[in-house]
Design a protein around this motif. Sequence first.
Motif, mmCIF file in Angstrom:
data_model
loop_
_atom_site.group_PDB
_atom_site.id
_atom_site.type_symbol
_atom_site.label_atom_id
_atom_site.label_comp_id
_atom_site.label_asym_id
_atom_site.label_seq_id
_atom_site.Cartn_x
_atom_site.Cartn_y
_atom_site.Cartn_z
ATOM 1 N N ALA A 200 12.647 -8.169 6.942
ATOM 2 C CA ALA A 200 13.755 -8.852 7.621
ATOM 3 C C ALA A 200 14.848 -9.266 6.643
ATOM 4 O O ALA A 200 16.036 -9.189 6.965
ATOM 5 C CB ALA A 200 13.221 -10.082 8.361
ATOM 6 N N ASP A 201 14.484 -9.694 5.431
ATOM 7 C CA ASP A 201 15.497 -10.109 4.464
ATOM 8 C C ASP A 201 16.379 -8.939 4.049
ATOM 9 O O ASP A 201 17.602 -9.069 3.929
ATOM 10 C CB ASP A 201 14.821 -10.720 3.226
ATOM 11 N N ARG A 204 18.701 -8.129 6.892
ATOM 12 C CA ARG A 204 19.804 -9.083 6.986
ATOM 13 C C ARG A 204 20.878 -8.784 5.942
ATOM 14 O O ARG A 204 22.080 -8.848 6.227
ATOM 15 C CB ARG A 204 19.267 -10.499 6.770
ATOM 16 N N VAL A 209 23.722 -9.626 9.359
ATOM 17 C CA VAL A 209 23.468 -10.356 10.601
ATOM 18 C C VAL A 209 22.720 -11.643 10.275
ATOM 19 O O VAL A 209 22.127 -11.782 9.199
ATOM 20 C CB VAL A 209 22.652 -9.493 11.579
ATOM 21 N N PRO A 210 22.688 -12.628 11.194
ATOM 22 C CA PRO A 210 21.946 -13.862 10.947
ATOM 23 C C PRO A 210 20.445 -13.593 10.843
ATOM 24 O O PRO A 210 19.937 -12.546 11.246
ATOM 25 C CB PRO A 210 22.293 -14.735 12.164
ATOM 26 N N VAL A 211 19.750 -14.602 10.328
ATOM 27 C CA VAL A 211 18.300 -14.482 10.127
ATOM 28 C C VAL A 211 17.559 -14.241 11.446
ATOM 29 O O VAL A 211 16.685 -13.367 11.521
ATOM 30 C CB VAL A 211 17.755 -15.742 9.400
ATOM 31 N N ALA A 214 17.997 -10.653 12.440
ATOM 32 C CA ALA A 214 17.299 -9.767 11.523
ATOM 33 C C ALA A 214 15.801 -9.746 11.805
ATOM 34 O O ALA A 214 15.151 -8.699 11.782
ATOM 35 C CB ALA A 214 17.558 -10.186 10.078
ATOM 36 N N GLU A 215 15.229 -10.945 12.113
ATOM 37 C CA GLU A 215 13.796 -10.978 12.435
ATOM 38 C C GLU A 215 13.508 -10.278 13.768
ATOM 39 O O GLU A 215 12.469 -9.612 13.916
ATOM 40 C CB GLU A 215 13.350 -12.446 12.499
#
Length: 222
Positions: A200-201, A204, A209-211, A214-215
């Motif tokens: 996810a990091d 992102r 995109v925001p966290v 992304a998750e």
Amino acid sequence: MRPTIRMDAVLVQAVIAGALSFAHLHDIAEAAGQDGWKAWAYPVSVDLLLVAAWRRLRNLRTAGDPTRAAWTWFTVALVASLGANVATAGLLDLNDVPAWLRILVAGWPALAFLGGTLLVHTPSARPADEPAAPAVEIDREEPATPFLAPEPEPAEAISAPELEPAPAPPPAVAVPAPLLEHARKVAAAHHSTTGNRIDADTLRARLGVPVPMAEAIASQLA
């Protein structure tokens, strides 16, 4: 079962044309005073610059970058190849080559080295194998209203507190279809390069995109 070998007319034609052009460039270089292995190196230099410029031109087009420099060196190599082929058609006396042709042939190695160096070391705006991220509009959350403490009630009006229902889980982040499709391409490129799944990091950082989003994308790619 033995594999069958099929003759491709386009491939045969390319081999024949390449061999003829190679021979013409060799003859011009040899007539201009470049004997031995040097006369054989000139056709290789011209053809390699032509191929390198065409490949760079395709990469720049794919990435959406300017292609003026690649077109310039492709034209230079094409003119050198065509000029040598036309010159051997009887327009020049190969036994008495003019001085200007000797100068051009002698200066070609420096020109080809400069062109190849610029084609290889000119950076592009972004990697050619990574497509640009589609523009995705993300709704900004409105600032929450300040919390105001309730007025204290009289002692006689206070009753036993009632149990409130548990809060509902937060809604899942909706991922637009174009963004998800682009994320799949980025994940595939990351996996082919590193051999690991993208996290996810990294998503992102690549997609900007925001966290939470992304998750959400990472959970759909798993």
